[in-house]
Structure formats: C-alpha cells, structure tokens
Design an enzyme around this catalytic site. Structure first.
Site, short mmCIF file in Angstrom:
data_model
loop_
_atom_site.label_atom_id
_atom_site.label_comp_id
_atom_site.label_asym_id
_atom_site.label_seq_id
_atom_site.Cartn_x
_atom_site.Cartn_y
_atom_site.Cartn_z
CG PHE A 154 2.81 -3.22 5.15
CD1 PHE A 154 4.17 -3.01 5.94
CD2 PHE A 154 2.74 -2.73 3.77
CE1 PHE A 154 5.13 -2.25 5.51
CE2 PHE A 154 3.92 -2.06 3.26
CZ PHE A 154 4.93 -1.77 4.14
N GLY A 168 -5.27 -8.52 7.62
CA GLY A 168 -4.78 -8.01 8.66
C GLY A 168 -4.39 -9.03 9.66
CG ASP A 212 -16.38 -5.87 6.03
OD1 ASP A 212 -16.09 -4.94 5.42
OD2 ASP A 212 -15.98 -7.01 5.98
CE1 TYR A 239 -5.30 -1.86 -4.50
CE2 TYR A 239 -4.17 -0.63 -6.28
CZ TYR A 239 -4.32 -1.10 -4.83
OH TYR A 239 -3.55 -0.26 -3.82
#
Ligand code: UD2
Length: 323
Positions: A16, A41, A61, A149
């Site tokens: 995004f 994605g 990655d 997170y």
C-alpha cells in the site's frame, strides 16, 4: 538534495505505502529499484511503475542478506516500508513478526552500511506509544509497547539511531499514525477505513468494535508520501518523527462521515464488543516534524476520504454518489 537525480530503493514496493511512494518518486524523476517478497504486496499495485523505464522490480526478501548486497549498488536513499504489518497477527505469530521486522531491518542496515548508502527513511508506527493516557502523543514521552508488533517497530527505531551514531548512516524514523487511502486492502487485518468502504460497496452495515468513542488520527497516504520526500530532501539525521494529520476523529464520527459521503446512511452501524488489545485514543503531536521538515498536512480526514472514494469509484467502476 533533490530527489529527481537520485537512485532510490523502496522495500515493500508492491504494498500500500511502498507502491504509492514509488509512483510519486517516478513522477519526480527518480530512478527506483523496488523489492518485495510478494507476501502481502501485489504486482497489480505496480501496474504504472512497471511501464516506467526508470523502475526495476526484484522479487526477494529483506531477510536474505546476499540478495540485498546484490541489489544495493549505487543506491542513494532507501525507503524501508517492508514489514509484517498487522498488530493482531503479531500477537498470533510473534516469532514471524520479529524475524521479518527486526532481522530484516538489521540486514538492511548492514547491507546499507557495506554499500555506502547515504540515507534510510524507516516506516515506524504510533504503536510504539502503547496505551498511555497522555494526548497528543509526542516523541519524547515513554514508549510502552503492548504488542509484539510494537516491540519490533521500537527496536528498529533504536537500530536506526544506533546506526546513525555508530556508523554515521543518515537515518530517520517516521512514526505513522493510521494511514489510509488508495490500494489499502479490504482484509480482516487491514485498516478500518478500507474495511468499511468494502462493506459500503457490499451494502452492509458498518461494524464498530466498542462504543465508538475510540479515536484515531487518520492520516491520508498523500501526506505520508509528501513527508517521505521531505525527509529524503532535507536534513533529519537520527530523528524520530510523528506523522499524523494532527486531528483525531472518533470511530462513531468516522462511520457517520463515511456513510454520509457515500450517501448510504440507511446501512447504519452495528456495535460489537471491543477488540482485545485495542488502544482507546491515538492522536499525534506533529510540531516536531513541522519544525524540522516544514511538513504541513494537506488533507483533513474528510478531504482524504473524498479523494480516496473518488479514486476507488474510478478504479473499480463503482457508482457511488459521493456527497
Ligand atoms: C493501527 C495500525 C497498526 C499500528 C497501530 C498503532 C492500521 C491498519 N493499523 O492499528 O499497524 O500502527 O495503529 O496503534 O493502520 N475498528 C472497528 N471496526 C472494524 C475495524 C476496526 O471499529 O471493522 C476499530 C478498531 O477497533 C480500532 C479502530 O477501528 O479502534 C482502528 O483500527 P485499525 O485496525 O484500523 O487500526 P489500529 O489503530 O488498531
């Protein structure tokens, strides 16, 4: 330093934020090298970029050090948007979150150091503040993460500072507050605005977790892109900066506004039990970024929503009567 002559690298390029940033960078004349493992994605987000001769895409990655070393040749600036992005998912899979966010970011910093990259701009999060009662949140207040997170984003900010102090890399961490706009996916782990728009399109009521008094400082993607460019072109080495609209809105007011703008007030609102682990209020003090980068948000939440709705209707050929 002007961005137009630069070779920049965007991690999470098909996501995004990464894809919106890439389109803007290409429009400004930069050369963009994009990397993404395509876990979250989508190549569809790069439809425009892939037709631009100044864009290269590499699937890979950030945890793969040799991949990074191969790609990092003559890179001036890195915008690091790749991440394990979901708070609730991080509660279910703390190791994966740690691996992608912390190990991936450390790899990136090490590769940048080896390849003499000038600058790294890192996508951090308001999550680092946790649920402290002080409002608005300012950069120097205590950070008390309440999710895996948030721990990873806070750790990465520390790594950015340390790589600045110890190795002289120019690093800036941008603490995003609830970003919304085009290309945000409507998935259970996505932002509330994308989820509610998805429900409006399907003619379903909007679901509020809790009583609707929770508030957020929703920030439009175009302002987030604007501030990334400012951070690239100006000096903000070692800084950590809040990035928000600087004006909170309650979930109830947001729901009413979305229903009004789309002319779908009849759909109404359903109140479900509060979501465990939710922060009650989140609102950014943006005086530091205004001072250091001369950032001024251009979109109120209503203006951002209108812009997003117009984009959505055009892209998906949806006929919503936007008020
Ligand atoms: C945002 C970020 C997250 C992290 C965090 C920092 C997004 C998608 N997530 O999480 O990455 O940076 O901020 O604190 O931007 N809600 C409803 N109904 C729904 C969905 C959500 O009422 O259908 C509520 C939810 O309970 C919360 C608010 O909307 O009170 C915002 O939720 P969110 O998931 O969009 O974002 P948040 O603040 O949890």
């Amino acid at each position: 330093m002007k961005i137009e002559d630069k070779r920049v690298l965007v991690t999470g390029v098909a996501g995004f934020i990464g894809s919106n940033l890439t389109d803007k960078l290409l429009n400004l004349g930069a050369t963009v090298i994009g990397i993404d493992n395509l876990f979250n994605g989508r190549l569809e987000n790069l439809a425009e970029a892939l037709n631009n001769k100044n864009f290269q895409f590499h699937k890979g990655d950030i945890r793969d050090f040799n991949f990074l070393l191969d790609i990092f040749k003559d890179i001036d600036i890195i915008f690091h948007e790749a991440a394990f992005t979901s708070v609730p998912q991080s509660v279910k899979m703390p190791e994966s979150c740690n691996d992608v966010n912390i190990n991936g970011t450390l790899n990136l910093l090490n590769a940048a150091r080896k390849r003499d990259v000038e600058k790294i701009i890192f996508a951090s999060s308001s999550a680092v503040y946790g649920d402290t009662p002080t409002l608005p949140k300012h950069e120097n207040m205590p950070r008390i993460p309440i999710s895996p997170y948030a721990v990873t984003k806070l750790t990465c900010e520390s790594y950015m500072e340390v790589f600045h102090q110890v190795y002289g890399l120019n690093t800036t961490s941008l603490r995003y507050f609830n970003v919304f706009g085009p290309r945000q996916q409507d998935s259970p782990y996505s932002g509330v605005i994308a989820i509610w728009l998805g429900r409006i399109i399907k003619n379903k009521s909007l679901i509020i977790f809790g009583d609707g008094n929770n508030s957020r400082d929703f920030t439009y993607i175009k302002d987030v892109i604007q501030v990334n460019i400012l951070a690239a072109e100006n000096k903000s080495s070692g800084a950590i900066l809040n990035i928000g609209a600087g004006s909170p809105i309650t979930l109830l007011d947001l729901a009413k506004l979305m229903l009004k703008l789309t002319n779908k007030e009849e759909l109404g609102i359903i109140f479900d039990p509060p979501r465990p682990g939710d922060i009650i209020h989140s609102y950014a003090d943006i005086s530091k970024v205004k001072e250091i980068l001369k950032f001024q948000p251009k979109y109120t939440q209503e203006q951002g929503l209108r812009d997003y709705l117009e984009w959505y209707c055009k892209k998906y050929e949806v006929n919503l009567k936007i008020k």
